[in-house]
Design a protein around this motif. Structure first.
Motif, short mmCIF file in Angstrom:
data_model
loop_
_atom_site.label_atom_id
_atom_site.label_comp_id
_atom_site.label_asym_id
_atom_site.label_seq_id
_atom_site.Cartn_x
_atom_site.Cartn_y
_atom_site.Cartn_z
N THR A 65 0.80 -1.16 -0.14
CA THR A 65 -0.15 -0.03 0.08
C THR A 65 0.87 1.22 -0.03
O THR A 65 0.47 2.25 -0.55
N ALA A 119 -4.05 1.25 -3.96
CA ALA A 119 -3.59 2.45 -3.18
C ALA A 119 -3.27 3.73 -4.25
O ALA A 119 -3.73 4.84 -4.16
N ASP A 124 -6.07 3.86 -0.51
CA ASP A 124 -5.79 4.07 1.11
C ASP A 124 -6.11 5.58 1.84
O ASP A 124 -5.57 5.79 2.78
N THR A 130 -9.95 1.57 2.58
CA THR A 130 -8.68 0.86 3.09
C THR A 130 -9.07 -0.39 3.52
O THR A 130 -8.33 -1.33 3.21
#
Length: 192
Positions: A65, A119, A124, A130
Motif C-alpha cells: 500500500t 492504493a 488508502d 482502506t
C-alpha cells in the motif's frame, strides 16, 4: 512561499511523496523486505495448525500500500527469494520453500501488488476503502496459502481451511482495522 506539504494527489502512493531517485526506490524495496522479515519474527503458534499467527501479512500489505504495486511486488519478491536462499527471516527464523506456510508468502507477493495498485487509485485515503483493500489483500493471501497448505501437508480442503484460515480471521480483522487507522491518517497528516 509556503512550506506546507502538497495535498495528496491521485495516482500517488505515500512513498511517491519522497524525492524521486533510484537510490530511494532501492532503499524502499530493501526496507520493505526487511520490515516483512522483522514482522515475521512476531510469531505465535496456533494449536493444531502448522501456520503461526505473525505480523508478516500486515507488513506485506502495508508495504504494498505504501510503496505501490511495482515496488511492493519487488519488495515481497526480494523477501521470498532471500528466504528461499537461506536468509532466516520467515516466521520463527525459518527459511526455504519446504514449509507448509510458504504458499502464504507467495500469496503475499500477489496481494502486495494488488493493494499497491489499489492504493495508487486512492484506496488508502479513506477508512472504508482502506478496509476493502486490506480485506481483498488478505483474501488473496489465503487463496494461495490455503491450497498450498493442503497440498504440502496432504490435508483435505476442509482441514486446510480449518487449520490455515479460520484461526486467523479475528487477527486479520484487527490488522485491517489498524491499517484503516494508519493509512488515511498518514494522508491527512501530510495534507496539513
Amino acid at each position: 512561499m509556503s512550506t506546507a506539504v502538497a495535498p495528496a494527489l491521485p495516482g500517488k502512493v505515500l512513498a511517491d511523496l519522497l524525492p524521486a531517485s533510484r537510490v530511494r526506490d532501492v532503499a524502499l524495496v530493501v526496507g520493505g523486505a526487511a520490515l516483512t522479515g522483522l514482522a515475521a519474527q512476531i510469531a505465535v503458534p496456533v494449536p493444531g495448525s502448522p501456520v503461526p499467527v505473525t505480523g508478516q501479512t500486515f507488513a506485506a500489505l502495508l508495504v504494498g500500500t505504501t510503496l505501490g504495486a511495482g515496488r511492493g511486488f519487488l519488495s515481497l519478491a526480494l523477501y521470498a527469494i532471500a528466504g528461499v536462499a537461506g536468509m532466516p527471516w520467515f516466521a520463527g527464523a525459518g527459511s526455504g520453500s519446504a514449509a507448509p506456510s510458504f504458499g502464504y508468502i507467495l500469496g503475499m507477493i500477489l496481494a502486495s501488488t494488488v493493494v499497491g495498485a489499489l492504493a495508487r487509485r486512492g484506496a488508502d485515503r479513506s477508512v472504508l476503502r482502506t478496509a476493502g483493500a486490506m480485506l481483498l489483500g488478505e483474501a488473496i493471501i489465503y487463496a494461495v496459502g490455503v491450497p498450498y497448505l493442503a497440498v504440502a501437508t496432504g490435508m483435505s480442503a476442509s482441514a486446510a481451511v480449518a487449520a490455515g484460515l479460520t484461526p486467523f480471521l479475528i487477527g486479520d480483522a484487527l490488522k485491517a482495522a489498524l491499517a484503516m487507522g494508519l493509512l488515511p491518517s498518514a494522508w491527512k497528516l501530510l495534507k496539513r
